[in-house]
Design a protein around this motif. Structure first.
Motif, PDB file in Angstrom:
ATOM      1  N   ARG A  37       7.887  16.154  23.932  1.00 10.06           N
ATOM      2  CA  ARG A  37       7.919  16.945  22.702  1.00 10.06           C
ATOM      3  C   ARG A  37       6.744  16.673  21.768  1.00 10.06           C
ATOM      4  NH1 ARG A  37      14.183  16.571  20.705  1.00 10.06           N
ATOM      5  NH2 ARG A  37      15.048  17.932  22.289  1.00 10.06           N
ATOM      6  N   LEU A  38       5.974  15.649  22.038  1.00  8.66           N
ATOM      7  CA  LEU A  38       4.843  15.331  21.172  1.00  8.66           C
ATOM      8  C   LEU A  38       3.827  16.463  21.187  1.00  8.66           C
ATOM      9  CD1 LEU A  38       4.096  11.618  22.158  1.00  8.66           C
ATOM     10  CD2 LEU A  38       5.128  12.425  20.024  1.00  8.66           C
ATOM     11  N   PRO A  39       3.136  16.652  20.073  1.00 12.21           N
ATOM     12  CA  PRO A  39       2.001  17.589  20.099  1.00 12.21           C
ATOM     13  C   PRO A  39       0.988  17.128  21.146  1.00 12.21           C
ATOM     14  CG  PRO A  39       2.567  17.013  17.847  1.00 12.21           C
ATOM     15  CD  PRO A  39       3.381  16.115  18.745  1.00 12.21           C
ATOM     16  N   ARG A  40       0.240  18.079  21.681  1.00  8.91           N
ATOM     17  CA  ARG A  40      -0.649  17.824  22.815  1.00  8.91           C
ATOM     18  C   ARG A  40      -1.578  16.639  22.596  1.00  8.91           C
ATOM     19  NH1 ARG A  40      -5.712  19.098  23.783  1.00  8.91           N
ATOM     20  NH2 ARG A  40      -5.820  20.466  21.983  1.00  8.91           N
ATOM     21  N   ARG A  41      -2.285  16.585  21.484  1.00 15.33           N
ATOM     22  CA  ARG A  41      -3.251  15.504  21.261  1.00 15.33           C
ATOM     23  C   ARG A  41      -2.554  14.148  21.135  1.00 15.33           C
ATOM     24  NH1 ARG A  41      -7.664  17.083  16.998  1.00 15.33           N
ATOM     25  NH2 ARG A  41      -9.007  15.779  18.251  1.00 15.33           N
ATOM     26  N   GLN A  42      -1.411  14.113  20.449  1.00 18.12           N
ATOM     27  CA  GLN A  42      -0.658  12.860  20.349  1.00 18.12           C
ATOM     28  C   GLN A  42      -0.216  12.398  21.730  1.00 18.12           C
ATOM     29  OE1 GLN A  42       2.642  12.878  17.630  1.00 18.12           O
ATOM     30  NE2 GLN A  42       1.425  13.760  15.980  1.00 18.12           N
ATOM     31  N   ARG A  43       0.270  13.340  22.531  1.00 18.75           N
ATOM     32  CA  ARG A  43       0.743  13.002  23.880  1.00 18.75           C
ATOM     33  C   ARG A  43      -0.404  12.486  24.742  1.00 18.75           C
ATOM     34  NH1 ARG A  43       2.988  17.461  24.795  1.00 18.75           N
ATOM     35  NH2 ARG A  43       1.293  18.418  25.961  1.00 18.75           N
ATOM     36  N   GLU A  92     -14.398   7.794  22.982  1.00 21.50           N
ATOM     37  CA  GLU A  92     -15.597   8.230  23.692  1.00 21.50           C
ATOM     38  C   GLU A  92     -15.303   9.396  24.633  1.00 21.50           C
ATOM     39  OE1 GLU A  92     -17.032   4.730  25.645  1.00 21.50           O
ATOM     40  OE2 GLU A  92     -17.876   3.886  23.798  1.00 21.50           O
ATOM     41  N   ARG A  93     -14.176   9.344  25.311  1.00 22.85           N
ATOM     42  CA  ARG A  93     -13.844  10.393  26.294  1.00 22.85           C
ATOM     43  C   ARG A  93     -13.422  11.701  25.633  1.00 22.85           C
ATOM     44  NH1 ARG A  93     -10.800   7.610  31.400  1.00 22.85           N
ATOM     45  NH2 ARG A  93     -12.322   5.936  31.685  1.00 22.85           N
ATOM     46  N   THR A  94     -12.796  11.607  24.459  1.00 21.90           N
ATOM     47  CA  THR A  94     -12.258  12.808  23.821  1.00 21.90           C
ATOM     48  C   THR A  94     -13.149  13.369  22.725  1.00 21.90           C
ATOM     49  OG1 THR A  94     -11.026  11.490  22.215  1.00 21.90           O
ATOM     50  CG2 THR A  94      -9.873  12.118  24.251  1.00 21.90           C
ATOM     51  N   GLY A  95     -14.102  12.580  22.254  1.00 20.98           N
ATOM     52  CA  GLY A  95     -14.947  13.030  21.151  1.00 20.98           C
ATOM     53  C   GLY A  95     -14.306  12.828  19.795  1.00 20.98           C
ATOM     54  N   LEU A  96     -13.168  12.153  19.768  1.00 19.64           N
ATOM     55  CA  LEU A  96     -12.511  11.827  18.506  1.00 19.64           C
ATOM     56  C   LEU A  96     -13.125  10.570  17.925  1.00 19.64           C
ATOM     57  CD1 LEU A  96      -8.802  12.271  19.681  1.00 19.64           C
ATOM     58  CD2 LEU A  96     -10.107  13.864  18.270  1.00 19.64           C
ATOM     59  N   THR A  97     -12.908  10.353  16.640  1.00 20.08           N
ATOM     60  CA  THR A  97     -13.345   9.092  16.047  1.00 20.08           C
ATOM     61  C   THR A  97     -12.305   8.025  16.364  1.00 20.08           C
ATOM     62  OG1 THR A  97     -12.193   9.431  13.943  1.00 20.08           O
ATOM     63  CG2 THR A  97     -14.446  10.323  14.123  1.00 20.08           C
ATOM     64  N   LEU A  98     -12.694   6.790  16.213  1.00 15.88           N
ATOM     65  CA  LEU A  98     -11.764   5.688  16.442  1.00 15.88           C
ATOM     66  C   LEU A  98     -10.565   5.803  15.509  1.00 15.88           C
ATOM     67  CD1 LEU A  98     -11.171   3.074  17.944  1.00 15.88           C
ATOM     68  CD2 LEU A  98     -12.531   1.872  16.237  1.00 15.88           C
ATOM     69  N   ARG A  99     -10.817   6.164  14.262  1.00 16.36           N
ATOM     70  CA  ARG A  99      -9.742   6.319  13.284  1.00 16.36           C
ATOM     71  C   ARG A  99      -8.778   7.432  13.699  1.00 16.36           C
ATOM     72  NH1 ARG A  99      -5.878   4.942  10.710  1.00 16.36           N
ATOM     73  NH2 ARG A  99      -5.471   5.821   8.695  1.00 16.36           N
ATOM     74  N   GLU A 100      -9.288   8.527  14.232  1.00 17.54           N
ATOM     75  CA  GLU A 100      -8.420   9.623  14.683  1.00 17.54           C
ATOM     76  C   GLU A 100      -7.541   9.179  15.842  1.00 17.54           C
ATOM     77  OE1 GLU A 100     -10.899  13.698  13.738  1.00 17.54           O
ATOM     78  OE2 GLU A 100     -11.604  12.418  15.389  1.00 17.54           O
ATOM     79  N   VAL A 101      -8.094   8.415  16.757  1.00 18.69           N
ATOM     80  CA  VAL A 101      -7.313   7.910  17.888  1.00 18.69           C
ATOM     81  C   VAL A 101      -6.203   6.991  17.385  1.00 18.69           C
ATOM     82  CG1 VAL A 101      -7.381   6.492  19.986  1.00 18.69           C
ATOM     83  CG2 VAL A 101      -9.206   8.139  19.536  1.00 18.69           C
ATOM     84  N   GLU A 102      -6.545   6.094  16.470  1.00 12.23           N
ATOM     85  CA  GLU A 102      -5.538   5.190  15.904  1.00 12.23           C
ATOM     86  C   GLU A 102      -4.438   5.971  15.213  1.00 12.23           C
ATOM     87  OE1 GLU A 102      -7.975   2.856  13.317  1.00 12.23           O
ATOM     88  OE2 GLU A 102      -8.479   1.398  14.886  1.00 12.23           O
TER      89      GLU A 102
END
Length: 77
Positions: A19-25, A43-53
């Protein structure tokens, strides 16, 4: 975590993950199942470290909210 997980609890956890949103999952699966670090995921997704956290924290919160949700009183009968 022990190997003696209640099957009903395991089903609730699996359902909560689905049920998680796609990016969270995606972030949750990468951390928990693929054993990737936050830096690797960023690095693999192009997100920032803060966004991943943030996405991982939100995923944990949403999973716990769905798994630990109290049953509605009318479902107890």
């Amino acid at each position: 975590m022990t190997d003696d997980v209640d099957p009903a609890t395991l089903k609730r956890i699996e359902r909560a993950i689905r049920r998680l949103p796609r990016r969270q999952r995606q972030v949750f699966n990468a951390v928990r199942f693929d054993d990737l670090s936050y830096v690797d995921i960023a690095e693999r997704t192009g997100l920032t470290l803060r966004e991943v956290e943030q996405l991982f924290a939100e995923a944990l919160f949403n999973i716990s909210r769905h798994v630990d949700r109290p049953r509605r009183w009318w479902r107890l009968w």
